[in-house]
Design a protein around this motif. Structure first.
Motif, mmCIF file in Angstrom:
data_model
loop_
_atom_site.group_PDB
_atom_site.id
_atom_site.type_symbol
_atom_site.label_atom_id
_atom_site.label_comp_id
_atom_site.label_asym_id
_atom_site.label_seq_id
_atom_site.Cartn_x
_atom_site.Cartn_y
_atom_site.Cartn_z
ATOM 1 N N VAL A 251 0.829 -1.208 0.000
ATOM 2 C CA VAL A 251 0.000 0.000 0.000
ATOM 3 C C VAL A 251 0.864 1.260 0.000
ATOM 4 O O VAL A 251 0.647 2.185 -0.789
ATOM 5 C CB VAL A 251 -0.942 0.015 1.226
ATOM 6 C CG1 VAL A 251 -1.716 1.332 1.314
ATOM 7 C CG2 VAL A 251 -1.898 -1.167 1.159
ATOM 8 N N ASP A 252 1.872 1.289 0.859
ATOM 9 C CA ASP A 252 2.566 2.544 1.150
ATOM 10 C C ASP A 252 3.421 3.066 0.002
ATOM 11 O O ASP A 252 3.441 4.266 -0.250
ATOM 12 C CB ASP A 252 3.436 2.374 2.395
ATOM 13 C CG ASP A 252 2.599 2.129 3.642
ATOM 14 O OD1 ASP A 252 1.383 2.359 3.591
ATOM 15 O OD2 ASP A 252 3.169 1.697 4.666
ATOM 16 N N HIS A 255 1.480 1.113 -3.857
ATOM 17 C CA HIS A 255 0.111 1.584 -4.144
ATOM 18 C C HIS A 255 -0.666 0.559 -4.968
ATOM 19 O O HIS A 255 -1.485 0.912 -5.812
ATOM 20 C CB HIS A 255 0.143 2.927 -4.875
ATOM 21 C CG HIS A 255 0.998 3.958 -4.195
ATOM 22 N ND1 HIS A 255 0.787 4.375 -2.906
ATOM 23 C CD2 HIS A 255 2.100 4.637 -4.629
ATOM 24 C CE1 HIS A 255 1.702 5.277 -2.571
ATOM 25 N NE2 HIS A 255 2.512 5.451 -3.599
ATOM 26 N N PHE A 257 -2.647 -1.771 -3.611
ATOM 27 C CA PHE A 257 -3.963 -1.896 -2.975
ATOM 28 C C PHE A 257 -4.304 -0.587 -2.287
ATOM 29 O O PHE A 257 -3.411 0.177 -1.888
ATOM 30 C CB PHE A 257 -3.975 -3.050 -1.965
ATOM 31 C CG PHE A 257 -3.761 -4.403 -2.577
ATOM 32 C CD1 PHE A 257 -4.822 -5.094 -3.146
ATOM 33 C CD2 PHE A 257 -2.501 -4.978 -2.592
ATOM 34 C CE1 PHE A 257 -4.627 -6.343 -3.713
ATOM 35 C CE2 PHE A 257 -2.299 -6.229 -3.160
ATOM 36 C CZ PHE A 257 -3.370 -6.912 -3.736
ATOM 37 N N GLY A 258 -5.586 -0.367 -2.122
ATOM 38 C CA GLY A 258 -6.028 0.872 -1.509
ATOM 39 C C GLY A 258 -5.961 0.877 -0.004
ATOM 40 O O GLY A 258 -5.814 1.929 0.616
ATOM 41 N N THR A 259 -6.086 -0.303 0.616
ATOM 42 C CA THR A 259 -6.056 -0.387 2.077
ATOM 43 C C THR A 259 -5.160 -1.532 2.510
ATOM 44 O O THR A 259 -4.933 -2.499 1.767
ATOM 45 C CB THR A 259 -7.461 -0.624 2.658
ATOM 46 O OG1 THR A 259 -7.906 -1.957 2.313
ATOM 47 C CG2 THR A 259 -8.458 0.400 2.127
ATOM 48 N N HIS A 260 -4.664 -1.429 3.744
ATOM 49 C CA HIS A 260 -3.803 -2.488 4.273
ATOM 50 C C HIS A 260 -4.594 -3.763 4.525
ATOM 51 O O HIS A 260 -4.027 -4.867 4.475
ATOM 52 C CB HIS A 260 -3.116 -2.017 5.546
ATOM 53 C CG HIS A 260 -2.011 -1.042 5.299
ATOM 54 N ND1 HIS A 260 -0.854 -1.389 4.641
ATOM 55 C CD2 HIS A 260 -1.889 0.276 5.602
ATOM 56 C CE1 HIS A 260 -0.052 -0.346 4.568
ATOM 57 N NE2 HIS A 260 -0.658 0.684 5.133
ATOM 58 N N ALA A 263 -4.583 -5.516 1.194
ATOM 59 C CA ALA A 263 -3.245 -6.014 0.880
ATOM 60 C C ALA A 263 -2.892 -7.237 1.714
ATOM 61 O O ALA A 263 -2.372 -8.244 1.197
ATOM 62 C CB ALA A 263 -2.215 -4.910 1.108
#
Length: 945
Positions: A251-252, A255, A257-260, A263
Motif C-alpha cells: 500500500v505505502d 500503491h 492496494f487501496g487499504t492495508h 493487501a
C-alpha cells in the motif's frame, strides 16, 4: 518395556503423525490466537503450554546478528568453491552453532532465512555477495548442499528450517520495492524458477521468502507463482515468510492496494504465511487481519492454512518433542573442527585468474603487501561477530615471517585544518575511561557506531593525522591512528567510535566537496556537513566548516617505497561490503576505484613482479596486461588471510572457479532492470562478446589432461563419462565441468549450458574416471507455443573441460525428443505474453490476482512476434482483449497490416478489459506480428472461423 500412554492432548503424542498433531493444535486455537500466529513474533499460548516462536534467523555464511560465531566465506565465495560437499559441511556447522547459541539465548531462531538463491544475472547488483552463481544449475547444487547441512540428516527432526531468499527475479536494489522485473515465460521457467525448483525438490527446504520487487507488474508477495509453481514442487508444507516491511509496501509505496486490509488479505490468500512487518510490534498486522475478516476479505480457513504451515515447521524442528529431538543438546560452537572448516572453505574459494609463473612464491621471497584491503578482515551485513580473524598481512607474516614482509596500506595521511587555523583532533578513547584494545591488540568489539560515551572530536593546534580511505565515487572514510573510524551518533557529534564501517545506514562515510580554496566535509549518513563551533565538532544544517586538506603523504608514495624493496608485490584491492554496493545500493560501474587503480599503477611502476589480489564481493573490470598474476577471493570470513597466504605460498593449489562472468567493460552489460537474459544475451549462457574471464574459469599450480569422453542414452538418462589426469607435479584439485549446446535449435538456446560438474583431488600422475547421469529433461526448453517443457529432437554437443570456454573434449549425441507443432490458435488463440520475440514490450499483470498482459515499455510502441501459428482451414475474424487506449495492428509473415483494432474510448482502468473484433481472413501456418501503439494492455488475441 513400559507401554506407551498417549498424553491427554493428541498434539503432544510423538507416536502420531505430524499432520494429525497439527490438526489437533489448530482445533484448540481460538481465532485471536490464530491471528497472532501470523506475525513474525508469535506469542506463547500459555493455556496450551505452547512457547513463543519467531520466524527468521539470518545465517547466510554463519550465524548473523547474534554476537560471536564462526564466520565462513561470503555466499559468492562458497559458490566459487564449486564444492557441494564442502558447502553441506558448512551448513552443518552453522546449524550446530545455531542450536548451541539457542541453548544460551532463546532469541536465536531455528527458522533460518538462508540461503539466497537469486541468480547473479547482473554483476552490478548490490547484493551480489549473497548469491552463489549466475547459473541456475550451479546455484541449485550449492543451495541444495547448504540447505541439507542446515536441515541435518535425521529422518524426522530438522536441526534448523531453511527458507530460500528471495522469490522471484530479484537482482536490483535501485528502487527495489517499486520496480517490476519483466520476465517472459522462457526466462521464468528456464532461468529464474529453476534454481528454486531444483533446491525445493531436493527436500531440505522449509519455505521461501518473497522479494521486494514486482514481477510482470505484480508484487511478489501476492504472486500466483507461489501456488502454481512453488507448492506444486513438493508435498511438504512450505512456510512463506514475508520480507521485512514488504506487506506494508503493498500500500505505502507500491500503491497496489487501496487499504492495508485488502493487501494483507491478498498476500495471505496468495500464500504468505508469516508477516515480517513493524519489528516486534504485531498489533498492526493482527489489526489488519481482523479488519480483513470483518470485511469478508478472509475466512478463518485462510488463517488455518497459514497457521498449519507454520506449525508443520515447528513440529519438524522438534519443539513439541523435546525428549526425542536429537538436536536439542547440540553444543558444538567455535570448535577446532569449525575453525578448520572455515579455513578450508576460504582456501577452496580462492580463484587464480592469471599466472605467468610468479606464483607460488618461493619460501625466501621478500614480499611487499600493499593496498586498502591488505590488513583488513571485512564483514558484511549478514556476518556474525568475529571470534578469530586473519588479514592478508597477518597471514603473510605467519607464513613468511615478519622480517620478510613489508606493509603499506596506501591511504593518504592527512590533517584537516579549520578556517581558524586549528586542526581536527581525535581524543584517545581512554579519555572517557573506556578500554580501546583487547588482550590481542584488536579493537574493543564494544566500539560501535552510535556510542555517545566516547569523547567527541575537537580541534587543537597540532591536530591528529588521519588515514583518508578513498572507496571511489567520492566516498571516503577517516580513521584515527589507533584504528577507530570517525562516525556520527544520534546527537550529531563526530566521534572516533567504531572499528569498521557498517550498519543499515553507514555513519562512517564522508565526501569532500570543493568550496572556494578548501573543502566542505559532508557526512553521507545524515546528509549534513561537518561544522566546528564553540560546543565542538558536529554535523549540522548550517555554518559548515571550510577545511584545508593538508597531506602528509600520498598513498602511492608509501606503496612505491615498499614495492621497490621487495621481490614480489601483492596488491590487495577490492571493496568494503558496506560501501558503494550493498543491500539497498547497486554499484554504478565494474571499474576499480580510481584510488586503487593509482596504487596498482604505483606498485607496477616500482616493481613489475606485481600480483593483484582482489578481495571483493563482485566482479571487477581492469586491464590484466603486464600483471604476472591475478587472484580473486570473496571476503573469506575469519580465516581469509591465512587461506590467501597459504595459496600464495603454494601450500594449497588454488582450485576455485568463477561462479559468474567477469565482463571486460561496462559497455558489455545490459540495463540493470533488463531481466530478459535470452533477448539481451546475458550471462555466460548467451553472452556473445569476449569476457575478461569466463564463467567457470580458474587456474591451478598443476596441469590436467582430459580423455575418454563417452555418452550413452538409456531410457530417460544420458550416461556421460570422461577421465581427468593430473599431469603436473603437485597434488591439486580440478573442477571438471560438463556443458551442452543444441547444435541446430529452432529457438535461441544457450551457447553453453552447465549440465554437471565435479571437484576432485588428484596426486601427480593420478587419473580419476568421472561419470555423470544427466536426465534427458536437462536438454529441454520451455516451449511457449505449447506452454510446457519440450526436448527438441536433434543433435546436442557435449563439452567437457575446465571452464565454459576451456573445452578439452567434445562429442555429439542425437536425441529423439519431441517434434515441434504449430500453435493451434483457432482453438486457444494467443496469450499475449507467450511470444517468441519482442521489441519494446513490457509484461504486466493481467489482473491483480492472476495472468500476464503486455504493453509498450515506453507507453508508445512495441512489437510482438508469434511464430508458426496454425489457422487450420481458415479464420474470418480476430478479437483482441485490451485495456487502456491505443491500437493493435495485426499482420502475417511480415506483410501489410490486415487489421487495426482500437477501443472507441479509453477503458476506465488498467484491469477493465474490453473485446474488439475485426474481419481477418487467414488459413494455414503463418508468423503473426502484432504492433502495439499507445499505453494499451493486450491480454489475449482470439480468432474465429
Amino acid at each position: 518395556m513400559t507401554a506407551h500412554t498417549p498424553p491427554t492432548e493428541p498434539f503432544r503424542d510423538p507416536q502420531l503423525p505430524f499432520a494429525r498433531r497439527v490438526d489437533d493444535v489448530l482445533g484448540r486455537l481460538t481465532l485471536d490466537e490464530k491471528i497472532s500466529f501470523l506475525h513474525q513474533f508469535v506469542p506463547a499460548v500459555e493455556r496450551l503450554a505452547i512457547a513463543a516462536f519467531r520466524t527468521g534467523q539470518e545465517a547466510l555464511h554463519g550465524v548473523a546478528w547474534m554476537g560471536p560465531a564462526t564466520v565462513f566465506p561470503q555466499a559468492v565465495g562458497l559458490g566459487a568453491t564449486w564444492n557441494p560437499d564442502l558447502v553441506r559441511r558448512v551448513g552443518e556447522a552453522v546449524s550446530k552453532e545455531i542450536r548451541a547459541m539457542r541453548s544460551r539465548d532463546d532469541r536465536v531462531g531455528l527458522n533460518v532465512w538462508a540461503p539466497t538463491v537469486n541468480l547473479l544475472r547482473h554483476p552490478l547488483w548490490g547484493r551480489n555477495e549473497e548469491g552463489y552463481s549466475e547459473d541456475p544449475k550451479l546455484t541449485s547444487a550449492i543451495a541444495t548442499a547448504y540447505t541439507r547441512g542446515l536441515r541435518g540428516d535425521h529422518p524426522v527432526y530438522w536441526r534448523t528450517a531453511p527458507v530460500l531468499k528471495h522469490w522471484l527475479a530479484h537482482n536490483n536494489e535501485t528502487d527495489r520495492s517499486t520496480t517490476s522485473s519483466s520476465v517472459r515465460p522462457r526466462v521464468l521457467h528456464e532461468y529464474d524458477l529453476r534454481a528454486f525448483r531444483e533446491t525445493v525438490e531436493a527436500g531440505a527446504v522449509a519455505g521461501v521468502m518473497p522479494a521486494y520487487n514486482l514481477v510482470n507488474g505484480r508484487p511478489n508477495h501476492v504472486s500466483p507463482h507461489l501456488r502454481e509453481h512453488l507448492r506444486a514442487w513438493t508435498e511438504e508444507e512450505l512456510l512463506v515468510c514475508s520480507d521485512a516491511g514488504a506487506p506494508s509496501n503493498l500500500v505505502d509505496c507500491e500503491h497496489y492496494f487501496g487499504t492495508h486490509e485488502e493487501a494483507t488479505a491478498a498476500a495471505l490468500r496468495a500464500g504468505v504465511d508469516s508477516f515480517t512487518d513493524h519489528g516486534t510490534d504485531s498489533t498492526r498486522i493482527t489489526g489488519r487481519l481482523r479488519g480483513a475478516l470483518d470485511r469478508g476479505l478472509l475466512k478463518e480457513e485462510d488463517l488455518d492454512t497459514a497457521v498449519r504451515r507454520q506449525l508443520s515447521v515447528r513440529f519438524r524442528l522438534g519443539e513439541f518433542d523435546p525428549e526425542y529431538d536429537p538436536h536439542g543438546a547440540t553444543g558444538e560452537f567455535d570448535t577446532p573442527a569449525h575453525r578448520a572448516l572455515a579455513q578450508e572453505a576460504a582456501e577452496q574459494a580462492v580463484v587464480l585468474l592469471k599466472n605467468d609463473g610468479v606464483l607460488p612464491l618461493a619460501p625466501d621471497t621478500r614480499v611487499a603487501v600493499v593496498g586498502l584491503l591488505a590488513d583488513e578482515c571485512k564483514l558484511d551485513w549478514y556476518s556474525g561477530t568475529l571470534i578469530h580473524r586473519s588479514t592478508p598481512l597477518e597471514g603473510l607474516y605467519e607464513r613468511f615471517g615478519t622480517e620478510r614482509v613489508e606493509f603499506a596500506e596506501g591511504v593518504d595521511r592527512v590533517r584537516l585544518k579549520t578556517s581558524g587555523g586549528d586542526f581536527l583532533h581525535v581524543p584517545a578513547a581512554g579519555d572517557a575511561g573506556g578500554r580501546v584494545r583487547g588482550a590481542e591488540g584488536a579493537l574493543d568489539p564494544a566500539l560501535l557506531a552510535g556510542r555517545t560515551d566516547l569523547p567527541p572530536v575537537t580541534t587543537d593546534v597540532a591536530g591528529t593525522e588521519l588515514a583518508l580511505v578513498d572507496w571511489g565515487e567520492g566516498v571516503l572514510t577517516l580513521r584515527a591512528p589507533d584504528g577507530r573510524y570517525l562516525s556520527v551518533a544520534d546527537d550529531g557529534r563526530v566521534r572516533a567510535s567504531v572499528d569498521q564501517p557498517g550498519g543499515w545506514v553507514v555513519q562512517e562515510t564522508f565526501r569532500l566537496e570543493p568550496h572556494g580554496d578548501g573543502h566542505l566535509l559532508k557526512h553521507l549518513g545524515t546528509g549534513r556537513h561537518v561544522c566546528v563551533s564553540a560546543d565542538g565538532v558536529k554535523v549540522a544544517d548550517e555554518d559548515p566548516e571550510v577545511f584545508e586538506l593538508v597531506v602528509a603523504e600520498r598513498g602511492e608514495q608509501a606503496v612505491a617505497r615498499a614495492a621497490a624493496a621487495a621481490d614480489v608485490v601483492v596488491v590487495v584491492a577490492g571493496n568494503d561490503p558496506h560501501i558503494n554496493g550493498r543491500e539497498t545500493e547497486d554499484r554504478t560501474t565494474l571499474r576499480l576505484p580510481e584510488h586503487q587503480e593509482r596504487l596498482l599503477r604505483a606498485a607496477r611502476a616500482a616493481n613489475p613482479a606485481t600480483v593483484l589480489t582482489l578481495v571483493c564481493a563482485y566482479p571487477y573490470a581492469f586491464d590484466p596486461a603486464g600483471l604476472p598474476a591475478v587472484l580473486w577471493t570473496a571476503h573469506g570470513g575469519q580465516a581469509a588471510g591465512t587461506a590467501l597466504a597459504r595459496v600464495l605460498a603454494g601450500d594449497v593449489s588454488p582450485a576455485g572457479r568463477l561462479p559468474q562472468t567477469w565482463y571486460a567493460d561496462d559497455a558489455d552489460l545490459p540495463g540493470l532492470l533488463d531481466y530478459d537474459v535470452i533477448g539481451s544475451r546475458q550471462t555466460y549462457l548467451y553472452f556473445e562478446g569476449t569476457p575478461l574471464f569466463p564463467f567457470g574459469h580458474g587456474l591451478s599450480y598443476a596441469s590436467f589432461s582430459y580423455g575418454d569422453l563417452t555418452a550413452r542414452a538409456e531410457e530417460d538418462t544420458l550416461h556421460v563419462s570422461f577421465s581427468v589426469t593430473n599431469t603436473g607435479d603437485v597434488t591439486a584439485d580440478e573442477v571438471a565441468q560438463l556443458y551442452t549446446r543444441a547444435v541446430d535449435p529452432s529457438v535461441p538456446r544457450p551457447r553453453r549450458e552447465l549440465l554437471a560438474h565435479r571437484r576432485v583431488t588428484l596426486a601427480p600422475g593420478a587419473t580419476a574416471g568421472l561419470s555423470f547421469e544427466v536426465p534427458l529433461r536437462a536438454f529441454a526448453f520451455w516451449d511457449v507455443a505449447q506452454d510446457r517443457w519440450r526436448v527438441e529432437p536433434g543433435g546436442y554437443e557435449l563439452l567437457a573441460g575446465a571452464s565454459c570456454e576451456d573445452v578439452r573434449l567434445r562429442t555429439t549425441v542425437t536425441l529423439d525428443g519431441e517434434p515441434a507443432v504449430a500453435r493451434p490458435v483457432v482453438a486457444g488463440g494467443l496469450t499475449s505474453a507467450r511470444f517468441d520475440e519482442q521489441s519494446g514490450i513490457e509484461i504486466v499483470d493481467r489482473t491483480k490476482e492472476w495472468g500476464d498482459a503486455v504493453t509498450p515499455a515506453d507507453g508508445n510502441r512495441g512489437e510482438l512476434l508469434y511464430r508458426r501459428c496454425d489457422f487450420g482451414h481458415g479464420v474470418t475474424g480476430v478479437t483482441v482483449e485490451v485495456a487502456g487506449e491505443g491500437s493493435v495492428e495485426l499482420s502475417l509473415d511480415g506483410g501489410p497490416a490486415l487489421a487495426v483494432l482500437s477501443p472507441a474510448a479509453p477503458t476506465s482502468g488498467p484491469y477493465d478489459y474490453t473485446s474488439i473484433s475485426a474481419p481477418v481472413v487467414a488459413s494455414g501456418v503463418h508468423d503473426v506480428r502484432l504492433r502495439l501503439r499507445g499505453p494499451l494492455r493486450l491480454a489475449h488475441v482470439g480468432f474465429s472461423g
